[in-house]
Design an enzyme around this catalytic site. Structure first.
Site, PDB file in Angstrom:
ATOM      1  N   GLY A  75      37.215  43.028  20.441  1.00  0.00           N
ATOM      2  CA  GLY A  75      37.362  44.424  19.993  1.00  0.00           C
ATOM      3  C   GLY A  75      37.107  44.538  18.503  1.00  0.00           C
ATOM      4  O   GLY A  75      37.568  43.710  17.728  1.00  0.00           O
ATOM      5  N   ARG A 102      32.161  41.235  24.329  1.00  0.00           N
ATOM      6  CA  ARG A 102      33.055  40.296  25.012  1.00  0.00           C
ATOM      7  C   ARG A 102      32.140  39.552  25.993  1.00  0.00           C
ATOM      8  O   ARG A 102      31.865  40.045  27.072  1.00  0.00           O
ATOM      9  CB  ARG A 102      34.161  41.043  25.760  1.00  0.00           C
ATOM     10  CG  ARG A 102      35.046  41.913  24.860  1.00  0.00           C
ATOM     11  CD  ARG A 102      36.227  42.445  25.634  1.00  0.00           C
ATOM     12  NE  ARG A 102      36.872  43.583  25.000  1.00  0.00           N
ATOM     13  CZ  ARG A 102      37.830  43.508  24.068  1.00  0.00           C
ATOM     14  NH1 ARG A 102      38.228  42.335  23.636  1.00  0.00           N
ATOM     15  NH2 ARG A 102      38.376  44.597  23.585  1.00  0.00           N
ATOM     16  N   ASP A 112      42.414  36.641  19.686  1.00  0.00           N
ATOM     17  CA  ASP A 112      42.707  35.363  20.357  1.00  0.00           C
ATOM     18  C   ASP A 112      41.595  34.913  21.309  1.00  0.00           C
ATOM     19  O   ASP A 112      41.329  33.722  21.435  1.00  0.00           O
ATOM     20  CB  ASP A 112      44.076  35.373  21.049  1.00  0.00           C
ATOM     21  CG  ASP A 112      44.234  36.505  22.023  1.00  0.00           C
ATOM     22  OD1 ASP A 112      43.326  37.368  22.095  1.00  0.00           O
ATOM     23  OD2 ASP A 112      45.259  36.534  22.730  1.00  0.00           O
ATOM     24  N   THR A 115      41.854  42.022  14.477  1.00  0.00           N
ATOM     25  CA  THR A 115      42.225  42.786  15.666  1.00  0.00           C
ATOM     26  C   THR A 115      43.275  43.816  15.273  1.00  0.00           C
ATOM     27  O   THR A 115      44.210  43.477  14.530  1.00  0.00           O
ATOM     28  CB  THR A 115      42.764  41.902  16.806  1.00  0.00           C
ATOM     29  OG1 THR A 115      43.440  42.750  17.760  1.00  0.00           O
ATOM     30  CG2 THR A 115      43.756  40.854  16.345  1.00  0.00           C
ATOM     31  N   ASP A 121      45.488  44.868  17.070  1.00  0.00           N
ATOM     32  CA  ASP A 121      46.750  44.597  17.769  1.00  0.00           C
ATOM     33  C   ASP A 121      47.748  43.773  16.944  1.00  0.00           C
ATOM     34  O   ASP A 121      48.935  43.762  17.248  1.00  0.00           O
ATOM     35  CB  ASP A 121      46.478  43.848  19.084  1.00  0.00           C
ATOM     36  CG  ASP A 121      45.810  44.747  20.109  1.00  0.00           C
ATOM     37  OD1 ASP A 121      45.801  45.973  19.901  1.00  0.00           O
ATOM     38  OD2 ASP A 121      45.305  44.220  21.114  1.00  0.00           O
ATOM     39  N   ASP A 125      48.324  40.692  16.950  1.00  0.00           N
ATOM     40  CA  ASP A 125      49.058  39.736  17.791  1.00  0.00           C
ATOM     41  C   ASP A 125      48.602  38.294  17.601  1.00  0.00           C
ATOM     42  O   ASP A 125      48.655  37.491  18.526  1.00  0.00           O
ATOM     43  CB  ASP A 125      48.923  40.141  19.278  1.00  0.00           C
ATOM     44  CG  ASP A 125      47.478  40.231  19.719  1.00  0.00           C
ATOM     45  OD1 ASP A 125      46.578  40.216  18.852  1.00  0.00           O
ATOM     46  OD2 ASP A 125      47.233  40.336  20.930  1.00  0.00           O
ATOM     47  N   ARG A 144      47.410  45.956  24.098  1.00  0.00           N
ATOM     48  CA  ARG A 144      47.353  45.492  25.493  1.00  0.00           C
ATOM     49  C   ARG A 144      48.522  44.574  25.828  1.00  0.00           C
ATOM     50  O   ARG A 144      49.138  44.694  26.863  1.00  0.00           O
ATOM     51  CB  ARG A 144      46.027  44.759  25.689  1.00  0.00           C
ATOM     52  CG  ARG A 144      45.578  44.686  27.096  1.00  0.00           C
ATOM     53  CD  ARG A 144      44.213  44.110  27.222  1.00  0.00           C
ATOM     54  NE  ARG A 144      43.619  43.699  25.934  1.00  0.00           N
ATOM     55  CZ  ARG A 144      42.353  43.406  25.791  1.00  0.00           C
ATOM     56  NH1 ARG A 144      41.550  43.508  26.808  1.00  0.00           N
ATOM     57  NH2 ARG A 144      41.863  43.004  24.634  1.00  0.00           N
TER      58      ARG A 144
HETATM   59  O1  F6P Z   1      41.248  45.549  20.082  1.00  0.00           O
HETATM   60  C1  F6P Z   1      42.377  45.338  20.881  1.00  0.00           C
HETATM   61  C2  F6P Z   1      42.450  46.401  21.890  1.00  0.00           C
HETATM   62  O2  F6P Z   1      42.364  47.573  21.152  1.00  0.00           O
HETATM   63  C3  F6P Z   1      43.641  46.503  22.822  1.00  0.00           C
HETATM   64  O3  F6P Z   1      44.796  47.020  22.274  1.00  0.00           O
HETATM   65  C4  F6P Z   1      43.073  47.335  23.932  1.00  0.00           C
HETATM   66  O4  F6P Z   1      43.746  47.199  25.124  1.00  0.00           O
HETATM   67  C5  F6P Z   1      41.712  46.774  24.062  1.00  0.00           C
HETATM   68  O5  F6P Z   1      41.359  46.329  22.761  1.00  0.00           O
HETATM   69  C6  F6P Z   1      40.678  47.685  24.605  1.00  0.00           C
HETATM   70  O6  F6P Z   1      39.426  47.148  24.351  1.00  0.00           O
HETATM   71  P1  F6P Z   1      38.058  47.589  24.978  1.00  0.00           P
HETATM   72  O7  F6P Z   1      38.006  49.043  24.784  1.00  0.00           O
HETATM   73  O8  F6P Z   1      37.057  46.867  24.165  1.00  0.00           O
HETATM   74  O9  F6P Z   1      38.085  47.152  26.377  1.00  0.00           O
END
Ligand code: F6P
Length: 326
Positions: A14, A75, A106, A129, A131, A133, A175
């Protein structure tokens, strides 16, 4: 490890505001040290597709303040396979790349750890990120900006919630982590926050809301981190409404708005520091580690720990949020 003359930098997973500032810092620090830098477009997928681009100091001008990532991101499913990683390695070798700087979360570090073990090429990670995390750093790139975006959105929702005497469930990203949720809840004076790291049942949530109603609280805000055990904001709102219909209830999902936008000052400085120290770290022989900032000091953490150890939100903040929300 041989002498490092050429490095590659990429962003993966992300996107997060501040990634461009990190790319700029990597390119400029590397160039200052007479290294050649290649940007890989779309992360691990670009490594497999051989999408490399030579980057010099001027190529990273005017990107520091921009959200998203100029290197694009992905991804990659192909990189999860041994064949994909072999192809990626062949492409790195064909471009004479001696080491890589991986900017991401991660998933990105997990890929880097597997790859560098398989193909003996040094990697250094930069936590990017929203998040937050990632173990081994107090903050990851993009978190501060994302929280500020969420706060701004919740402030606007507060205006309309107040005008109509409504109860709003606002869903923020995260997430598997409640850092955005907790910080947004504290900063926006929410009545409650639902995050994955603490268990709050629907009944407990209703009790909190009932307390507010008894005090003639005319409107209320509940912040829901998307990854919490009770479901998303819509699901929780529906469950609450079944048992507690004191307020007219609404749901708002902030979603990907949190991922975009210009990075905050804190994120720009953090990303610059991390990019700078990632290159200095590589040059001093560090590998398979992620750079972090802990108590305002640069710290390197092995990929193994960064991936496997869990960073938890500060318990004191959780307790404080409860008390201040009364
Ligand atoms: O970047 C992390 C994050 O924002 C999470 O909190 C979220 O669930 C996820 O990415 C969504 O990512 P994408 O829209 O790329 O599937």
């Amino acid at each position: 490890m041989g002498e490092i003359k050429r490095i590659a930098v990429f962003t993966s997973g992300g996107d997060a505001p501040g990634m461009n500032a990190a790319v700029r810092a990597v390119v400029r620090t590397a160039t200052y040290n007479d290294l050649h830098v290649y940007g890989i477009i779309r992360g691990y997928q670009g490594m497999i597709d051989c999408d490399f681009k030579r980057m010099e100091t001027r190529d990273v001008g005017n990107i520091l303040h921009r959200g998203g990532t100029v290197l694009k991101t992905a991804r990659s499913q192909d990189f999860r396979t041994k064949e994909g990683r072999k192809l990626a390695f062949e492409n790195l070798k064909a471009n004479d790349i001696d080491a890589c700087v991986a900017i991401g979360g991660d998933g990105t570090f997990t890929g880097a750890q597997i790859f560098s073990k398989e193909h003996k090429i040094p990697f250094i990670g930069i936590p990017g990120t929203i998040d937050n995390d990632i173990y081994g750093t107090d903050y990851s790139i993009g978190f501060d900006t994302a929280v500020n975006t969420a706060i701004e959105a919740v402030d606007r929702i507060r205006d309309t919630a107040d005008s109509h005497n409504r109860l709003f469930f606002v869903e923020v990203m995260g997430r598997h982590a409640g850092f955005i949720g907790l910080n947004t809840a504290i900063s926006s004076g929410a009545a409650a926050v639902m995050i994955p790291e603490t268990e709050t049942s629907i009944d407990q949530l209703i009790q909190k809301l009932q307390k507010g109603a008894k005090r003639k609280k005319l409107f209320s805000l509940v912040i829901v981190a998307e990854g919490n055990q009770n479901g998303g904001a819509a699901e929780i709102a529906a469950k609450v409404k079944e048992k507690f219909d004191y307020y007219d209830t609404k749901v708002a999902i902030i979603g990907h708005l949190q991922r975009g936008g210009a990075p905050s000052g804190l994120d720009r400085v953090l990303a610059s520091r991390m990019g700078f120290h990632a290159v200095e770290g590589l040059l001093s022989g560090k590998k398979d580690v992620a750079v972090g900032v802990v108590n305002n000091k640069i710290k390197f953490t092995s990929f193994k720990d960064a991936i496997s150890k869990v960073k938890k939100p500060n318990k004191d903040l959780i307790r404080m949020a409860e008390i201040l929300a009364q």
